[in-house]
Design a protein around this motif. Structure first.
Motif, PDB file in Angstrom:
ATOM      1  N   UNK A 173       0.819  -1.215   0.000  1.00  0.00           N
ATOM      2  CA  UNK A 173       0.000   0.000   0.000  1.00  0.00           C
ATOM      3  C   UNK A 173       0.852   1.263   0.000  1.00  0.00           C
ATOM      4  N   UNK A 174       1.959   1.219   0.726  1.00  0.00           N
ATOM      5  CA  UNK A 174       2.832   2.383   0.863  1.00  0.00           C
ATOM      6  C   UNK A 174       3.769   2.558  -0.329  1.00  0.00           C
ATOM      7  N   UNK A 175       4.328   1.465  -0.821  1.00  0.00           N
ATOM      8  CA  UNK A 175       5.397   1.540  -1.825  1.00  0.00           C
ATOM      9  C   UNK A 175       4.972   0.959  -3.169  1.00  0.00           C
ATOM     10  N   UNK A 176       3.686   1.083  -3.511  1.00  0.00           N
ATOM     11  CA  UNK A 176       3.167   0.494  -4.752  1.00  0.00           C
ATOM     12  C   UNK A 176       3.915   0.984  -5.994  1.00  0.00           C
ATOM     13  N   UNK A 177       4.455   2.201  -5.951  1.00  0.00           N
ATOM     14  CA  UNK A 177       5.128   2.771  -7.122  1.00  0.00           C
ATOM     15  C   UNK A 177       6.589   2.337  -7.215  1.00  0.00           C
ATOM     16  N   UNK A 178       7.077   1.658  -6.192  1.00  0.00           N
ATOM     17  CA  UNK A 178       8.452   1.171  -6.187  1.00  0.00           C
ATOM     18  C   UNK A 178       8.509  -0.216  -6.819  1.00  0.00           C
ATOM     19  N   UNK A 179       9.691  -0.619  -7.289  1.00  0.00           N
ATOM     20  CA  UNK A 179       9.802  -1.987  -7.806  1.00  0.00           C
ATOM     21  C   UNK A 179       9.665  -2.981  -6.645  1.00  0.00           C
ATOM     22  N   UNK A 180       8.574  -3.717  -6.631  1.00  0.00           N
ATOM     23  CA  UNK A 180       8.334  -4.710  -5.588  1.00  0.00           C
ATOM     24  C   UNK A 180       8.187  -6.073  -6.237  1.00  0.00           C
ATOM     25  N   UNK A 181       8.797  -7.069  -5.617  1.00  0.00           N
ATOM     26  CA  UNK A 181       8.611  -8.429  -6.088  1.00  0.00           C
ATOM     27  C   UNK A 181       8.214  -9.299  -4.903  1.00  0.00           C
ATOM     28  N   UNK A 182       7.771 -10.503  -5.195  1.00  0.00           N
ATOM     29  CA  UNK A 182       7.276 -11.391  -4.139  1.00  0.00           C
ATOM     30  C   UNK A 182       8.356 -11.684  -3.095  1.00  0.00           C
ATOM     31  N   UNK A 183       9.622 -11.942  -3.475  1.00  0.00           N
ATOM     32  CA  UNK A 183      10.630 -12.168  -2.429  1.00  0.00           C
ATOM     33  C   UNK A 183      10.791 -10.990  -1.463  1.00  0.00           C
ATOM     34  N   UNK A 184      10.690  -9.771  -1.976  1.00  0.00           N
ATOM     35  CA  UNK A 184      10.786  -8.586  -1.108  1.00  0.00           C
ATOM     36  C   UNK A 184       9.598  -8.523  -0.153  1.00  0.00           C
ATOM     37  N   UNK A 185       8.402  -8.772  -0.698  1.00  0.00           N
ATOM     38  CA  UNK A 185       7.191  -8.761   0.138  1.00  0.00           C
ATOM     39  C   UNK A 185       7.254  -9.879   1.169  1.00  0.00           C
TER      40      UNK A 185
END
Length: 152
Positions: free
Chosen positions: A20-32
């Protein structure tokens, strides 16, 4: 609920808050998953069981939700795409269309006066994107087009 279940839920909530906070950042499942203190596979299973969609699906829904607000405000499709962290205009448009049922350009061109007149909390709930289910006939034709048989 057991104390272990509550602890797992708290970890999943931390990961959802990250999205919700960092939706505009590159996020992948391992990071989450790291945020939830889980392996990526276990995290994906538990997230889907808890929230009803995959972590990536939730991330894309957040991105499209924000893009819808930007498009209603007059942003161009390209600017909205970049602002929400999409990596390509084509994949953004495809995801937007799959989730909302219309292209970003069509959504931008449509009147949104009713939404503008609503209080923010009501507008957010009313305009929240929902994944459009794919009918079995459309799914079968997509599989055949991709070279599959269409049979499960």
């Amino acid at each position: 609920m057991t104390p272990e279940d509550l602890a797992e839920l708290a970890h999943l909530r931390r990961a959802r808050d990250l999205i919700d906070r960092a939706y505009a950042q590159p996020l992948d499942v391992p990071t989450m998953a790291a945020k939830a203190l889980m392996s990526p596979a276990h995290f994906s299973r538990r997230f889907r069981a808890t929230y009803g969609e995959t972590p990536y699906g939730y991330l894309m829904t957040r991105r499209i939700e924000r893009a819808m607000a930007l498009l209603r405000g007059g942003s161009t499709v390209t600017d909205a795409c970049i602002a929400v962290g999409a990596t390509s205009l084509g994949s953004f448009s495809t995801a937007f269309t799959a989730i909302t049922g219309e292209t970003p350009s069509a959504y931008r061109a449509r009147e949104h006066r009713a939404v503008d007149a609503m209080p923010g909390c009501v507008a957010k709930t009313t305009t929240k994107p929902a994944h459009r289910p794919v009918s079995p006939s459309r799914a079968s034709s997509r599989i055949r087009e991709a070279g599959g048989t269409g049979a499960a």
